[in-house]
Design a protein around this motif. Structure first.
Motif, PDB file in Angstrom:
ATOM      1  N   ASP A 136       0.828  -1.210   0.000  1.00 56.79           N
ATOM      2  CA  ASP A 136       0.000   0.000   0.000  1.00 56.79           C
ATOM      3  C   ASP A 136       0.865   1.265   0.000  1.00 56.79           C
ATOM      4  O   ASP A 136       0.515   2.277   0.615  1.00 56.79           O
ATOM      5  N   GLU A 137       1.965   1.207  -0.728  1.00 57.55           N
ATOM      6  CA  GLU A 137       2.906   2.318  -0.735  1.00 57.55           C
ATOM      7  C   GLU A 137       2.319   3.568  -1.393  1.00 57.55           C
ATOM      8  O   GLU A 137       2.535   4.695  -0.912  1.00 57.55           O
ATOM      9  N   PHE A 138       1.559   3.383  -2.463  1.00 53.81           N
ATOM     10  CA  PHE A 138       0.990   4.524  -3.177  1.00 53.81           C
ATOM     11  C   PHE A 138       0.062   5.329  -2.257  1.00 53.81           C
ATOM     12  O   PHE A 138       0.102   6.561  -2.227  1.00 53.81           O
ATOM     13  N   ASN A 139      -0.744   4.631  -1.498  1.00 56.58           N
ATOM     14  CA  ASN A 139      -1.664   5.302  -0.574  1.00 56.58           C
ATOM     15  C   ASN A 139      -0.914   5.940   0.594  1.00 56.58           C
ATOM     16  O   ASN A 139      -1.235   7.049   1.026  1.00 56.58           O
ATOM     17  N   ARG A 140       0.085   5.267   1.110  1.00 58.65           N
ATOM     18  CA  ARG A 140       0.860   5.819   2.233  1.00 58.65           C
ATOM     19  C   ARG A 140       1.581   7.101   1.839  1.00 58.65           C
ATOM     20  O   ARG A 140       1.728   8.017   2.649  1.00 58.65           O
ATOM     21  N   LEU A 141       2.006   7.185   0.588  1.00 67.66           N
ATOM     22  CA  LEU A 141       2.692   8.387   0.121  1.00 67.66           C
ATOM     23  C   LEU A 141       1.743   9.577  -0.031  1.00 67.66           C
ATOM     24  O   LEU A 141       2.150  10.726   0.132  1.00 67.66           O
ATOM     25  N   ASN A 142       0.470   9.290  -0.338  1.00 67.73           N
ATOM     26  CA  ASN A 142      -0.462  10.362  -0.700  1.00 67.73           C
ATOM     27  C   ASN A 142      -1.654  10.541   0.231  1.00 67.73           C
ATOM     28  O   ASN A 142      -2.285  11.589   0.220  1.00 67.73           O
TER      29      ASN A 142
END
Length: 201
Positions: A130-136
């Motif tokens: 879930d890296e994309f969500n954690r970044l944004n």
């Protein structure tokens, strides 16, 4: 010549919503428009959740979509609708605007089954961490987890075109104008409340 994108977009408000919902939507709009989306370094895209492929997305317009594992993943993905949308955009741009779907799942066999069932053979990033969500830190609403980004990954349009026909029309109109006008795109809209139809909350 440096590309300039001048955008006067609209606040997405619904006549049918309660006042609290209208205010929340307005806040989401204010927060995200022209915001730079952080794309994970070296995201891994695959076809059918198996074969790794390269997706050229840097320094170009792109559509990015985030889907989490809550609820019906197949419903949230809407792969058949995305295939139709992508085909239309490809025909307008000569495949110059990629659609980048990031899906947060931990069960690879499950997502592989979904992709096969819907006959979807375009690149998808299986974002298990879930890296994309954690970044944004995306909104909880699916409608606001889809964006048209410019060459600098800044939000030009926000909203999910496969969930609302009027949003889809706006995506197509904006993309068409971007490629017809060349270096400068000006999309002017006033700030009046615009009814975009019924959303699924």
């Amino acid at each position: 010549m440096k590309i300039r994108v001048v955008l006067l977009f609209f606040v997405v408000l619904l006549f049918s919503c309660e006042r609290t919902q209208q205010e929340e939507i307005a806040e989401i709009y204010t927060e995200w428009m022209n915001k730079q989306i952080k794309i994970p370094q070296n995201p891994i895209f695959t076809i059918d959740a198996r074969d790794t492929v390269s997706v050229e997305y840097k320094n170009k317009y792109k559509i990015v979509v985030y889907v989490d594992s809550i609820g019906c993943i197949s419903c949230h993905l809407g792969l058949k609708s995305w295939e139709r949308m992508s085909q239309k955009i490809d025909s307008l741009t000569g495949n110059a605007v990629p659609t980048m779907i990031f899906v947060n799942v931990t069960n690879l066999r499950y997502i592989e089954k979904i992709l096969k069932q819907h006959d979807y053979h375009r690149p998808v990033c299986i974002d298990m961490k879930d890296e994309f969500n954690r970044l944004n830190k995306f909104s909880k609403y699916d409608m606001f987890r889809c964006f048209l980004l410019d060459e600098d990954d800044r939000v030009v349009l926000m909203g999910n075109p496969i969930q609302n026909a009027k949003v889809a029309e706006l995506y197509i109109k904006t993309i068409r104008e971007r490629f017809e006008l060349g270096d400068t795109m000006i999309v002017g809209m006033d700030r009046r409340v615009i009814n975009l139809g019924q959303f699924d909350w």
